[in-house]
Scaffold this motif. Structure first.
Motif, mmCIF file in Angstrom:
data_model
loop_
_atom_site.group_PDB
_atom_site.id
_atom_site.type_symbol
_atom_site.label_atom_id
_atom_site.label_comp_id
_atom_site.label_asym_id
_atom_site.label_seq_id
_atom_site.Cartn_x
_atom_site.Cartn_y
_atom_site.Cartn_z
ATOM 1 N N PHE A 269 -27.804 -40.266 -18.261
ATOM 2 C CA PHE A 269 -26.865 -41.358 -18.047
ATOM 3 C C PHE A 269 -25.427 -40.986 -18.393
ATOM 4 O O PHE A 269 -24.570 -41.848 -18.539
ATOM 5 N N TRP B 31 -23.328 -39.191 -16.468
ATOM 6 C CA TRP B 31 -22.439 -39.369 -15.316
ATOM 7 C C TRP B 31 -22.169 -40.832 -14.996
ATOM 8 O O TRP B 31 -21.019 -41.219 -14.761
ATOM 9 N N PRO B 32 -23.194 -41.708 -14.990
ATOM 10 C CA PRO B 32 -22.890 -43.134 -14.824
ATOM 11 C C PRO B 32 -21.936 -43.665 -15.890
ATOM 12 O O PRO B 32 -21.065 -44.493 -15.597
ATOM 13 N N SER B 33 -22.074 -43.188 -17.115
ATOM 14 C CA SER B 33 -21.158 -43.620 -18.182
ATOM 15 C C SER B 33 -19.745 -43.118 -17.934
ATOM 16 O O SER B 33 -18.768 -43.829 -18.174
ATOM 17 N N ARG C 175 -18.415 -42.513 -14.996
ATOM 18 C CA ARG C 175 -17.866 -43.321 -13.911
ATOM 19 C C ARG C 175 -17.387 -44.670 -14.428
ATOM 20 O O ARG C 175 -16.373 -45.202 -13.986
ATOM 21 N N ARG C 176 -18.129 -45.219 -15.365
ATOM 22 C CA ARG C 176 -17.827 -46.550 -15.878
ATOM 23 C C ARG C 176 -16.645 -46.538 -16.838
ATOM 24 O O ARG C 176 -15.835 -47.470 -16.862
ATOM 25 N N TYR D 123 -16.146 -33.791 -14.977
ATOM 26 C CA TYR D 123 -15.860 -35.050 -14.280
ATOM 27 C C TYR D 123 -14.400 -35.142 -13.873
ATOM 28 O O TYR D 123 -14.069 -35.623 -12.788
ATOM 29 N N ASP E 105 -23.167 -35.312 -7.824
ATOM 30 C CA ASP E 105 -23.758 -36.193 -6.816
ATOM 31 C C ASP E 105 -24.360 -35.386 -5.678
ATOM 32 O O ASP E 105 -25.462 -35.678 -5.198
ATOM 33 N N GLY F 266 -29.169 -37.865 -13.044
ATOM 34 C CA GLY F 266 -28.601 -39.171 -13.329
ATOM 35 C C GLY F 266 -27.485 -39.552 -12.371
ATOM 36 O O GLY F 266 -27.311 -40.726 -12.033
ATOM 37 N N ALA F 267 -26.734 -38.566 -11.897
ATOM 38 C CA ALA F 267 -25.620 -38.837 -10.997
ATOM 39 C C ALA F 267 -26.095 -39.394 -9.663
ATOM 40 O O ALA F 267 -25.412 -40.217 -9.034
ATOM 41 N N GLY G 180 -28.780 -41.176 -9.249
ATOM 42 C CA GLY G 180 -29.525 -42.411 -9.449
ATOM 43 C C GLY G 180 -30.946 -42.160 -9.906
ATOM 44 O O GLY G 180 -31.773 -41.689 -9.129
#
Length: 396
Positions: free
Chosen positions: A87, A89-91, A93-94, A171, A179, A244-245, A247
């Motif tokens: 998680f 990469w999602p973090s 992005r957020r 990032y 991705d 994770g990136a 999904g």
């Protein structure tokens, strides 16, 4: 899912797997005092630093537990890095890179410093006593004279923090790179993903294992890491980031997905791969001058065994641990605290049992149950006190 964060309901399986690995870590440390080949207890100022791995050594041994220890050692910390990267990469992005790193400094850096400054000395004080030392003042002097201060299991935190910082830098430089790779992997069968992962991980591990002693730990101050495994751990973390990136819910690690449906095959393959590793390892250690080919084969077998075990663990939990269970939810929520706090309970319980003429198997199980109960209970009490404090503050 970060190893230090909360797990959303949709990722129940991964949260429960994280908690299970935490229990394996506690069990691993609990039985080391009774390992059939554990070294004799030594003073902390001895040239060998084996006491950092075997803080307390009991005369009563646990026959066969070396197979359990070796099996764990091949995969569980590497898999922790993979779970921690899922998680990231999602973090990113957020939150964006800088806030993400700042948050990780608080979540990982602060507990690491606290563990190195307080938890580790508490855990290693029985080592000092068993080595013939006396008194707190003498221990403090011996500890400060080491020149480096082992942080115990908390080494994982600072290494993970470095990986997180590198992920944040990537990032900033190439925000879409994971991705692309993740989407490619998500379209491949589990066995194909395994093949790619095995190739990259084998190159990463063998390159260092041939250059340095595979059992050597590099250290500076409280910063310890097993030198030969740095790139291997980085590999697992990077795979976690990539998966994770793209999904987690829809990729290789989807609950009930392709990997989960093939859990039987991965489970059967696990003891086979480990048996190959054990045989190769015995051949190396029993030969005074093993060939380079045999050494490389053993190193690759180590990587393959750990990877097969990791895929099996992921498959089993993705297949069966998809529905919330209250006790497991609590264990998953408190896993990080248990990981941080269990080590002093382990060593003090081992030290307290030294004078008893009980079998090593009995002692090991008692230490495991006691350490889990005491560390989990401590975390639970801390949560209650903290919650009460917040409520009082809200109404004052």
């Amino acid at each position: 899912m970060s190893v230090t964060g909360n797990t959303a309901p949709r990722f129940t399986a991964l949260g429960y797997l994280r908690a299970f690995i935490t229990l394996l870590v506690v069990a691993h440390h609990a039985v080391l005092a009774y390992h059939p080949y554990a070294p004799p207890p030594t003073a902390m100022d001895a040239p060998s630093w084996l006491w950092t791995a075997f803080p307390v050594v009991d005369a009563h041994r646990f026959a066969g537990v070396d197979l359990f220890v070796g099996f764990n050692d091949a995969f569980f910390m590497a898999l922790m890095f993979l779970l921690s990267g899922l998680f990231a990469w999602p973090s990113l992005r957020r939150k964006a890179a800088v806030p993400y790193v700042r948050g990780r400094l608080l979540r990982l850096g602060a507990p690491f410093l606290w563990a190195a400054a307080l938890v580790a000395p508490l855990a290693y004080y029985p080592t000092y006593l068993q080595g013939g030392g006396e008194g707190v003042a003498g221990f403090v002097h011996a500890w400060l004279s080491l020149g480096a201060w082992p942080a115990g299991p908390a080494w994982f935190l600072w290494v993970l923090l470095v990986f997180d910082a590198i992920a944040a830098l990537v990032y900033r430089l190439a925000p879409n790179a994971p991705d692309v790779i993740g989407q490619w992997l998500s379209l491949r069968a589990p066995l194909a993903c395994f093949g790619v992962f095995a190739l990259v991980a084998s190159i990463a591990y063998v390159a260092l294992a041939l250059a340095v002693d595979p059992f050597q730990w590099a250290h500076a101050g409280p910063f310890f890491v097993q030198t030969s495994r740095v790139l291997l751990y980085a590999c697992y973390f990077a795979v976690g980031v990539v998966l994770g990136a793209s999904g987690v819910a829809n990729g290789l690690l989807a609950e009930g997905g392709r990997l989960a449906r093939r859990w039987i095959g991965w489970t059967v393959a696990t003891p086979v791969a480990y048996l190959v590793l054990v045989v190769a390892f015995v051949m190396v250690v029993s030969n005074p001058h093993p060939s380079n080919m045999l050494v490389v084969f053993t190193d690759v077998a180590f990587v393959i065994s750990g990877l097969v075990s990791s895929f099996a663990a992921l498959a089993i939990f993705l297949r069966f641990a998809t529905r919330p269970v209250r006790m497991f939810d609590s264990l998953s929520r408190d896993a990080f605290g248990i990981y941080l706090l269990h080590y002093p309970f382990v060593t003090w319980l081992q030290f307290a049992l030294l004078g008893l003429a009980w079998p090593g198997a009995v002692k090991g199980m008692l230490v495991f149950v006691g350490a889990v109960t005491l560390s989990w209970g401590t975390v639970a009490v801390y949560r209650r006190v903290r919650t009460a404090h917040v409520r009082i503050a809200a109404y004052s």
